[in-house]
Scaffold this active site. Structure first.
Site, PDB file in Angstrom:
ATOM      1  N   HIS A 112      -5.099 -11.083  25.697  1.00 29.99           N
ATOM      2  CA  HIS A 112      -6.091 -11.499  24.806  1.00 29.99           C
ATOM      3  C   HIS A 112      -7.203 -10.494  25.181  1.00 29.99           C
ATOM      4  O   HIS A 112      -8.498 -10.721  25.451  1.00 29.99           O
ATOM      5  CB  HIS A 112      -6.794 -12.649  25.349  1.00 29.99           C
ATOM      6  CG  HIS A 112      -6.017 -13.886  24.791  1.00 29.99           C
ATOM      7  ND1 HIS A 112      -5.063 -13.926  23.384  1.00 29.99           N
ATOM      8  CD2 HIS A 112      -5.826 -15.031  25.235  1.00 29.99           C
ATOM      9  CE1 HIS A 112      -4.774 -15.023  23.267  1.00 29.99           C
ATOM     10  NE2 HIS A 112      -4.837 -15.851  24.183  1.00 29.99           N
ATOM     11  N   HIS A 183     -10.146 -18.829  19.296  1.00 33.00           N
ATOM     12  CA  HIS A 183      -9.416 -19.647  20.382  1.00 33.00           C
ATOM     13  C   HIS A 183      -9.840 -21.248  20.663  1.00 33.00           C
ATOM     14  O   HIS A 183      -9.909 -21.617  21.781  1.00 33.00           O
ATOM     15  CB  HIS A 183      -8.993 -19.152  21.753  1.00 33.00           C
ATOM     16  CG  HIS A 183      -7.840 -19.248  22.372  1.00 33.00           C
ATOM     17  ND1 HIS A 183      -7.406 -20.593  22.561  1.00 33.00           N
ATOM     18  CD2 HIS A 183      -6.773 -18.488  22.816  1.00 33.00           C
ATOM     19  CE1 HIS A 183      -6.188 -20.638  23.156  1.00 33.00           C
ATOM     20  NE2 HIS A 183      -5.684 -19.243  23.190  1.00 33.00           N
ATOM     21  N   GLU A 319      -4.222 -20.684  16.428  1.00 34.19           N
ATOM     22  CA  GLU A 319      -4.806 -19.306  16.321  1.00 34.19           C
ATOM     23  C   GLU A 319      -4.113 -18.394  15.254  1.00 34.19           C
ATOM     24  O   GLU A 319      -3.183 -18.047  15.574  1.00 34.19           O
ATOM     25  CB  GLU A 319      -4.667 -18.655  17.801  1.00 34.19           C
ATOM     26  CG  GLU A 319      -5.109 -19.404  18.873  1.00 34.19           C
ATOM     27  CD  GLU A 319      -4.457 -18.971  20.092  1.00 34.19           C
ATOM     28  OE1 GLU A 319      -4.498 -17.920  20.688  1.00 34.19           O
ATOM     29  OE2 GLU A 319      -3.549 -19.688  20.616  1.00 34.19           O
TER      30      GLU A 319
HETATM   31  C1  GLA Z   1      -2.766 -18.413  23.964  1.00 38.82           C
HETATM   32  C2  GLA Z   1      -1.428 -17.809  24.830  1.00 38.82           C
HETATM   33  C3  GLA Z   1      -1.168 -18.902  25.899  1.00 38.82           C
HETATM   34  C4  GLA Z   1      -2.453 -19.052  26.794  1.00 38.82           C
HETATM   35  C5  GLA Z   1      -3.428 -19.240  26.045  1.00 38.82           C
HETATM   36  C6  GLA Z   1      -4.816 -19.469  27.116  1.00 38.82           C
HETATM   37  O1  GLA Z   1      -2.695 -19.440  23.180  1.00 38.82           O
HETATM   38  O2  GLA Z   1      -0.345 -17.713  23.910  1.00 38.82           O
HETATM   39  O3  GLA Z   1      -0.058 -18.538  26.686  1.00 38.82           O
HETATM   40  O4  GLA Z   1      -2.371 -17.888  27.433  1.00 38.82           O
HETATM   41  O5  GLA Z   1      -3.742 -18.264  25.121  1.00 38.82           O
HETATM   42  O6  GLA Z   1      -4.782 -20.040  28.125  1.00 38.82           O
END
Ligand code: GLA
Length: 355
Positions: A112, A183, A319
């Site tokens: 991210h 998110h 997402e």
């Molecule tokens: C995304 C990732 C997950 C996790 C979340 C945040 O969805 O795919 O593995 O890291 O973000 O916690």
């Protein structure tokens, strides 16, 4: 007097200073149907959605208890994530003959956008009205190791049809990986309910998903969902085939990219549909992006949340995005999430609530 959810949100999120020592700015939009949505400039985050259901206001988004906890969590509650959503293997990629090394902030990978991803920044509120708020962010050349100076504009609009529309716009002066998403975590039974992500019903109009290795990096295979627990083409309870296959076990649930069928990515059709356990809320996701990360909240253990300490599966994220680790898969062509200088990144995702 019992404080309303909105009063509590304002108090908790603006009371303590954020990353830069200043308070977050909170923006709330309301439509004529009594639906309210709230955002803050830190991370251009979507923090709250209250729907009038059965005579009560139901909060359907998860969020932190207060700003101090928001700054500590690694769930990315409601934030815009970037420069590249999800993981890039070993934080490395090569583009136009140059090798790049990003922050390693998740095991041996970059997640991210790195340590100071877009979720940690204060975005500028460019414009605001009764039904929209527009945020902008300047991301410098070299930001968290990424090439090119990128200008990002994210606009949230609340419509009278009870839809939250998110538009994404970006430009760069050098080729760069760019994968923006929101998110938010949903629990359509209510943020404070005892319902789990696995109690929801889901439709994903996706014929393929991306299996991962143990560090959740896609293996590179686009695997057909047919005859697997990843087939959500017909409405299916998330709990039905939960943890029933090694591809899920490796992730502790669903935490995978699903490739939408091309015909549903016109921004008009339902690419994904989420239905509450009581079937009293239906959320329809429409998007122009090629894929979606469906994450069932597997890492939410002991995360302080608005009404309680969240545990695994207390909410789920949908997402919309390009493919994880795309910069290391040029064979995925335009789904690899590269934006070139002179090109415009323009996408839209909307979450329509029927209640
Ligand atoms: C995304 C990732 C997950 C996790 C979340 C945040 O969805 O795919 O593995 O890291 O973000 O916690």
């Amino acid at each position: 007097m019992i404080k309303t959810n909105l009063a509590l949100l304002k108090e908790s999120i603006t009371h303590e200073p954020s990353f830069d020592g200043q308070s977050a700015r909170l923006i709330t939009l309301e439509n004529a149907n009594g639906m309210t949505v709230s955002f803050m400039d830190i991370g251009a985050s979507w923090l709250s959605t209250c729907l009038p259901v059965k005579g009560e206001q139901r909060e359907v988004l998860l969020r932190s208890t207060n700003m101090t906890e928001h700054m500590k969590q690694n769930a990315y509650f409601g934030s815009i994530v970037g420069r590249y959503a999800n993981r890039i293997a070993n934080g490395q990629f090569t583009l136009e003959g140059h090798s790049y090394q990003l922050d390693i902030n998740n095991g041996k990978n970059s997640l991210h956008g790195g340590f100071q991803g877009y979720d940690k920044r204060r975005w500028t509120i460019k414009s605001q009205s009764n039904n929209h708020v527009m945020f902008t962010l300047e991301s410098n050349d070299g930001d968290q190791g990424y090439p090119g100076r990128v200008t990002v504009v994210v606009t949230y609009t609340l419509t009278e049809q009870n839809s939250v529309e998110i538009t994404y716009y970006a430009e760069t002066d050098k080729a760069t990986p760019l994968n923006l998403t929101n998110h938010a975590y949903f629990n359509l039974a209510g943020e404070s309910s005892t319902a789990k992500s696995t109690d929801h019903t889901l439709i994903l109009n996706a014929d393929y998903y991306l299996p991962t290795n143990e560090s959740l990096i896609p293996t590179g295979e686009l695997r057909s969902v047919t005859s697997t627990s990843f087939d959500f083409r017909q409405a299916k309870s998330i709990g039905r085939d939960f943890l029933s296959e090694p591809d899920q076990e490796i992730a502790g649930g669903y935490d995978h990219a699903f490739m939408f069928s091309k015909e549903v990515t016109d921004g008009q059709q339902d690419a994904a549909v989420l239905i509450s356990p009581d079937k009293d809320i239906v959320m329809k996701v429409k998007t122009t992006k090629p894929a979606i990360q469906f994450y069932s909240g597997n890492f939410l253990v002991d995360t302080p949340g608005a009404s309680k300490e969240y545990q695994r599966y207390d909410g789920l994220a949908l997402e919309t995005q390009f493919l994880p680790d795309g910069p290391n898969h040029p064979e995925w062509k335009k789904n690899s999430g590269i934006l070139n200088a002179g090109e415009i990144y323009q996408h839209q995702t909307s979450y329509l609530f029927e209640f």
